[in-house]
Scaffold this motif. Structure first.
Motif, PDB file in Angstrom:
ATOM      1  N   UNK A  27       0.848  -1.187   0.000  1.00 50.64           N
ATOM      2  CA  UNK A  27       0.000   0.000   0.000  1.00 50.64           C
ATOM      3  C   UNK A  27       0.886   1.240   0.000  1.00 50.64           C
ATOM      4  N   UNK A  28       0.268   2.381  -0.277  1.00 44.82           N
ATOM      5  CA  UNK A  28       1.016   3.636  -0.235  1.00 44.82           C
ATOM      6  C   UNK A  28       1.484   3.922   1.187  1.00 44.82           C
ATOM      7  N   UNK A  29       0.659   3.569   2.176  1.00 40.82           N
ATOM      8  CA  UNK A  29       1.042   3.775   3.584  1.00 40.82           C
ATOM      9  C   UNK A  29       2.276   2.950   3.939  1.00 40.82           C
ATOM     10  N   UNK A  30       2.317   1.710   3.466  1.00 41.85           N
ATOM     11  CA  UNK A  30       3.491   0.873   3.718  1.00 41.85           C
ATOM     12  C   UNK A  30       4.718   1.476   3.032  1.00 41.85           C
ATOM     13  N   UNK A  31       4.537   2.003   1.834  1.00 40.39           N
ATOM     14  CA  UNK A  31       5.643   2.645   1.117  1.00 40.39           C
ATOM     15  C   UNK A  31       6.183   3.818   1.928  1.00 40.39           C
ATOM     16  N   UNK A  32       5.291   4.612   2.519  1.00 38.03           N
ATOM     17  CA  UNK A  32       5.740   5.745   3.332  1.00 38.03           C
ATOM     18  C   UNK A  32       6.495   5.278   4.567  1.00 38.03           C
ATOM     19  N   UNK A  33       6.049   4.182   5.172  1.00 39.00           N
ATOM     20  CA  UNK A  33       6.781   3.634   6.333  1.00 39.00           C
ATOM     21  C   UNK A  33       8.180   3.169   5.922  1.00 39.00           C
ATOM     22  N   UNK A  34       8.271   2.540   4.745  1.00 39.41           N
ATOM     23  CA  UNK A  34       9.585   2.100   4.255  1.00 39.41           C
ATOM     24  C   UNK A  34      10.505   3.294   4.016  1.00 39.41           C
ATOM     25  N   UNK A  35       9.956   4.375   3.465  1.00 40.14           N
ATOM     26  CA  UNK A  35      10.745   5.595   3.224  1.00 40.14           C
ATOM     27  C   UNK A  35      11.214   6.178   4.552  1.00 40.14           C
ATOM     28  N   UNK A  36      10.309   6.241   5.530  1.00 40.88           N
ATOM     29  CA  UNK A  36      10.674   6.769   6.855  1.00 40.88           C
ATOM     30  C   UNK A  36      11.780   5.949   7.512  1.00 40.88           C
ATOM     31  N   UNK A  37      11.821   4.658   7.213  1.00 40.68           N
ATOM     32  CA  UNK A  37      12.841   3.780   7.780  1.00 40.68           C
ATOM     33  C   UNK A  37      14.101   3.680   6.936  1.00 40.68           C
ATOM     34  N   UNK A  38      14.232   4.550   5.930  1.00 41.57           N
ATOM     35  CA  UNK A  38      15.401   4.595   5.034  1.00 41.57           C
ATOM     36  C   UNK A  38      15.607   3.274   4.308  1.00 41.57           C
TER      37      UNK A  38
END
Length: 74
Positions: A27-38
């Motif tokens: 999901x887009x939300x999961x993508x944002x979490x991955x980005x936040x976690x570098x």
């Protein structure tokens, strides 16, 4: 190593939506979490901006250590 290749239309495309369309995030939300976690790289550069938009071109997306996709945006 062979990198899967996909072609998508709709450039410019936000990085979250692009990861979802490429199958690297559920999901887009999961993508944002991955980005936040570098955990996301575009052409070997770590992505830290959730608002990143990629224009037309070819990019190698990486999530984690082993998930790669070569994306051509049109």
């Amino acid at each position: 190593e062979v990198i899967p290749e996909i072609t998508l239309s709709g450039a410019p495309c936000g990085i979250g939506a692009l990861l979802k369309q490429a199958g690297l995030a559920a999901s887009t939300s999961e993508a944002h979490r991955l980005i936040d976690g570098a955990g996301v790289r575009v052409d070997s550069c770590v992505v830290s901006d959730r608002g990143l938009k990629l224009g037309a071109g070819t990019y190698v997306l990486q999530v984690g250590k082993r998930k790669f996709v070569r994306v051509t945006l049109a």
